[in-house]
Design an enzyme around this catalytic site. Structure first.
Site, mmCIF file in Angstrom:
data_model
loop_
_atom_site.group_PDB
_atom_site.id
_atom_site.type_symbol
_atom_site.label_atom_id
_atom_site.label_comp_id
_atom_site.label_asym_id
_atom_site.label_seq_id
_atom_site.Cartn_x
_atom_site.Cartn_y
_atom_site.Cartn_z
ATOM 1 C CG HIS A 580 -1.833 1.173 1.306
ATOM 2 N ND1 HIS A 580 -2.411 1.579 2.481
ATOM 3 C CD2 HIS A 580 -2.234 2.087 0.391
ATOM 4 C CE1 HIS A 580 -3.139 2.665 2.276
ATOM 5 N NE2 HIS A 580 -3.040 3.001 1.017
ATOM 6 C CG HIS A 585 0.178 6.341 -0.359
ATOM 7 N ND1 HIS A 585 -0.543 7.453 0.008
ATOM 8 C CD2 HIS A 585 -0.675 5.296 -0.236
ATOM 9 C CE1 HIS A 585 -1.762 7.104 0.348
ATOM 10 N NE2 HIS A 585 -1.875 5.798 0.210
ATOM 11 C CG HIS A 772 -4.566 4.001 -3.418
ATOM 12 N ND1 HIS A 772 -5.716 4.698 -3.092
ATOM 13 C CD2 HIS A 772 -3.767 4.052 -2.319
ATOM 14 C CE1 HIS A 772 -5.607 5.159 -1.861
ATOM 15 N NE2 HIS A 772 -4.438 4.791 -1.357
ATOM 16 C CG ASN A 776 -7.030 3.286 1.070
ATOM 17 O OD1 ASN A 776 -6.210 3.460 1.962
ATOM 18 N ND2 ASN A 776 -8.165 4.001 0.998
ATOM 19 C CB ILE A 921 -7.983 8.717 1.363
ATOM 20 C CG1 ILE A 921 -8.306 8.731 2.868
ATOM 21 C CG2 ILE A 921 -8.295 7.366 0.767
ATOM 22 C CD1 ILE A 921 -8.303 10.094 3.485
#
Length: 921
Positions: A580, A585, A772, A776, A921
């Site tokens: 993740h 990110h 993602h 997530n 997020i």
């Protein structure tokens, strides 16, 4: 094409009162001059569009409305002399929903100073060069009208007008400059210019314009017409370079919150050595610990360590370029989440202080009470005690949220079957349809072997033997099962073993390095057949490895449940820190920084990537502030503790490869698929009902087709890619600066042909959107019930010779719960993953764009985007259909959760579905 033209303005202008009420007829094609008037060819019958699902209010293209645009008479100019004529701009400004007191004061001051000339000033810039001055042709400077009159308008969007005088040989406006002489910044959404023969000219701005007291220069905005660098019209070339130079900055000084400068730095701000050695953390990025780069803030170094950057602690904001900061609805979502986190962190702390024996859950009912009764009610705290809490704002908000803010929602994993998490088939199903479906691999060699250095970490051989699994293979030998692709593995051994000595020395942390073997049944489902638990090798007589197999009696049942919990804890850490955080990110941030620094807003590839970069820098900055920092949420709630980010960095060095981040390449690398040109996506899945992969491949193909159409439009041949200096500078900087620690690796794709460009862009869009989302938005639905997926473990599994073995035998449930996170850790973790799993109301999903008809001036691309959007909607319907197909047992069945994490659309909140365009997020 007609669809695009309809939206791009040529038909809009004819229907607007601006044209119909004047003697001006604008030229769309063939024209003639009669009585000094231009004549326009009548429009064909308009095509009807199927509307997209509306997520955010689209700004009205106000330039075409009668109440905003008055008639302007244009007299055509004799060829020998350029006459002057008027054109009109309609400027759409987005208001803040909530204004602080200082904002209201500044707003009133701006309304007053408008009368003495402190205005907002605009100037048009032509695409053409003036042959006399050798500079771009410009209009006069024009002032935005009626700002003071409309200062109290409460609408979300307010439309203003400005009037320019231009020469008849001005050409087409390609840019507009804006100077803000007010005290306050304002959010400029769009500008539309009417009055030119080409029809309306659209400027999608979507940017904060700072006061000239903070930033003295003019802001430059380009029209929506895309240009490759070598095709830039003469009038725009210098502005194109100037804008990029300003965005890059000079790599010096402390950044102000109002800046819009994009630059690189290492992760040297996670620790806080000034507060003590326990809060010092190593720098990530550089030869010693390779890592991607993050956005530079320029903050001063700490007093204790000159190589560490001083921290900004919440609630103070971290710097990201101004346009990267959350919009208000996103801020509200995140702040509501922060409120939950504070409450759920504070209240269990009070509980612990009230009763020293109340640190752990006494039974599973205690955990379920978090959903049914809520934390406050369960604790018996009364309103009088709430009033004493040192959080007056929080307390006042409790009633606003109707007390729901202090009660957890029931996680989805409990919604269909409260006991599903205990079953082996559900444990296995989550490896391919849960929140981390990207770690499982096909087993090719048995027993598995470590890749770690045996001189440091002991023998590479596994403790797994054929006798451990033979009875679970439906009569097959192990070799047969390997050859028929029936054995799969969840292997976290090498990720954890180098850190276990240090992790297990931490207070309240106990972990193994785990391997789990699965067998693929004839039904297409997986079943776990053995779990290997490894501890660091500490000598020839050390029992550093043990194997646990499915239960045969009550005692081994609890042993098996504890072993599965340790596997889930390992998996939770790898999911969060590697798959993740690192792979979506952190690895994307360098590409985003370089895109802003090296590609103009008018570059077609920037326009393609733009929605997939939204908010990522902001959420990553917030993560550095509160989530991945020393003593932050990740360290507090996950097994690796203070070594969490070092595990992430070790994975970056040993296994991260950009060329393997595409979905097809990743599936093949993990042995979950084999190349097969006869199959729809060019590969064959070895587990046919692999929900993440089957849904993902459909979305991957849709993205790839859209990107290929887009790239082919601007790069008919590969030589144009090689000659595009902005594109090449973007990729070069992404790799050689943003990922400089791995830049010498041979596996980086070369940006020298159409196929490679399509692959690079598709991979980036896939990672930012679908990958993602898959990793997530199921965090709370699956992890919100801590026994299903404990983020940390506090006890090892007792051996018969251990003193704890008698405690385990006497009360195995109590021992199991004591091995899970305690009340404080659980509630804090639940509050955070609840926030991270939440969609904000302004979310923009795959297949959607703000201003979908004017984000580009290329009508063919507008039409192609609508086709892409329609394909995404079709895939969503197909996903819905699959979730009702009882033959697909990994996503449909009694008590089985449907797999919706890659279903593209969603409403706001925690929905366990929805694919936003970007890592937001």
């Amino acid at each position: 094409m007609a669809m695009g033209k309809e939206f791009m303005g040529c038909s809009i202008i004819e229907r607007s009162s601006f044209v119909s009420s004047t003697k001006v007829f604008l030229n769309h094609g063939k024209s003639f001059n009669n009585n000094n008037m231009f004549w326009v060819k009548p429009l064909q019958k308009r095509r009807v569009l199927v509307p997209l699902r509306k997520v955010v209010k689209q700004p009205v293209v106000a330039a075409v409305s009668e109440d905003l645009v008055k008639a302007v008479s244009i007299v055509s100019a004799p060829e020998e002399k350029a006459e002057k004529f008027k054109v009109r701009a309609v400027v759409t400004v987005k208001n803040k929903n909530k204004e602080e007191f200082k904002d209201k004061i500044a707003k009133h001051l701006d309304a007053f100073t408008e009368k003495i000339g402190r205005n907002i000033v605009l100037q048009l810039v032509s695409t053409e060069i003036d042959p006399k001055t050798k500079a771009p042709k410009t209009s006069n400077e024009a002032v935005l009208k009626d700002w003071s009159k409309k200062s109290n308008v409460k609408a979300e969007r307010v439309h203003y007008t400005a009037e320019f005088i231009v020469n008849s040989n001005f050409g087409v406006p390609g840019a507009i400059t804006v100077r803000n002489k007010h005290q306050m910044e304002f959010f400029l959404e769009t500008i539309t210019i009417e009055g030119f023969a080409c029809g309306p000219v659209h400027f999608p701005c979507n940017s904060w314009v700072q006061s000239s007291k903070d930033h003295s220069g003019k802001r430059i905005f380009f029209s929506n017409k895309p240009y490759l660098p070598n095709e830039t019209p003469g009038g725009l070339r210098s502005l194109r370079e100037k804008e990029l130079k300003e965005i890059r900055g000079d790599s010096t000084g402390v950044r102000k919150l109002s800046d819009r400068v994009y630059d690189f730095d290492v992760y040297n701000d996670l620790g806080n050595p000034d507060k003590g050695i326990d809060l010092a953390r190593p720098k990530l990025g550089g030869e010693k610990i390779p890592y991607p780069r993050r956005c530079r803030t320029g903050r001063l170094p700490t007093n204790t360590d000159l190589h560490a950057e001083s921290r900004v602690e919440k609630p103070l904001p971290m710097y990201v370029p101004r346009d990267e900061q959350f919009e208000e609805s996103k801020q509200d979502t995140f702040s509501a989440g922060r409120l939950k986190a504070v409450l759920h962190n504070l209240i269990p702390s009070l509980k612990a202080s009230i009763s020293a024996n109340n640190h752990e859950f006494k039974g599973f009912a205690d955990i379920e009470n978090l959903y049914s009764e809520g934390v406050l009610l369960k604790l018996g705290l009364q309103d009088e005690l709430l009033k004493k809490l040192p959080l007056p704002k929080v307390v006042s908000n409790i009633h606003e949220y109707n007390r729901g803010i202090i009660k957890y929602d029931t996680p989805k994993i409990l919604s269909k079957d409260r006991f599903a998490w205990l079953r082996d088939d559900e444990f296995a199903r989550q490896a391919i349809a849960g929140i981390n479906p990207v770690s499982i691999e096909r087993l090719t060699v048995f027993p598995p072997r470590s890749k770690l250095d045996p001189e440091i970490y002991g023998p590479q051989e596994s403790a797994l033997k054929e006798e451990h699994i033979l009875g679970s293979l439906n009569g097959m030998t192990v070799q047969q099962a390997l050859e028929e692709n029936k054995l799969f593995i969840l292997d976290h051994h090498d990720a954890y073993l180098p850190f276990l000595d240090r992790i297990n020395a931490l207070d309240g942390r106990k972990a193994y390095a785990t391997r789990t073997i699965f067998f693929l049944t004839y039904l297409g489902t997986l079943k776990p057949v053995a779990i290997e638990l490894s501890l660091p090798h500490s000598g020839p007589s050390s029992r550093s490895k043990r194997v646990v197999t499915p239960a045969v009696d009550a005692t081994t049942n609890w042993m098996w449940q504890l072993a599965k919990a340790h596997v889930c804890s390992n998996d939770a850490g790898v999911h969060q820190l590697v798959n993740h955080w690192l792979r979506t990110h952190a690895s994307l941030e360098p590409f985003i920084l370089a895109a802003h620094r090296r590609m103009s807003a008018m570059h077609p590839i920037f326009k393609l990537l733009d929605p997939h970069m939204r908010y990522t820098l902001e959420i990553n900055a917030l993560a550095r502030q509160s989530l991945i920092n020393a003593d932050g949420v990740i360290e507090s709630c996950f097994t690796p503790g203070r070594y969490a980010m070092e595990i992430s960095a070790a994975a970056y060095k040993s296994s991260w490869r950009f060329d393997m981040e595409s979905l097809p390449a990743d599936l093949i690398r993990r042995g979950m698929a084999v190349p097969d040109p006869a199959q729809p996506h060019g590969l064959k899945l070895l587990i046919e009902d692999y929900p993440y992969a089957t849904d993902g491949l459909q979305i991957w193909a849709a993205i790839e087709n859209w990107v290929r159409t887009y790239v082919n439009r601007y790069y008919p041949n590969s030589s144009q890619i090689c000659d595009d200096r902005e594109l090449q500078a973007w990729y070069d900087e992404s790799v050689n600066v943003g990922h400089s620690d791995l830049s010498q690796e041979s596996w980086w794709p070369t940006l020298d042909n159409v196929d490679n460009l399509v692959s690079i862009l598709t991979t980036l869009i896939w990672l930012a959107s679908a990958q993602h989302a898959a990793l997530n938005f199921g965090q709370y639905p699956y992890g919100g019930y801590v026994p299903n997926r404990p983020p940390l473990m506090r006890r090892l599994i007792p051996d018969e010779n251990d003193p704890e073995y008698a405690i385990f035998l006497a009360d195995p449930q109590k021992y199991f719960l004591s091995a899970l996170p305690g009340v404080l850790q659980s509630t804090k973790f639940m509050a955070v993953v609840d926030t991270l799993s939440t969609h904000s109301p302004d979310e923009e999903y795959l297949g959607e764009r703000t201003q979908p008809s004017i984000w580009t001036g290329d009508t063919e691309i507008v039409d192609a985007f609508y086709e892409f959007s329609a394909e995404i909607r079709r895939i969503e319907k197909e996903i819905d259909r699959k979730n009702l197909d009882t033959s697909l047992r990994n996503r449909c069945g009694a008590g089985v959760l449907p797999y919706e994490l890659l279903a593209p659309s969603s409403g706001p909140g925690v929905t366990c579905r929805g694919v936003p365009n970007s890592v937001s997020i």
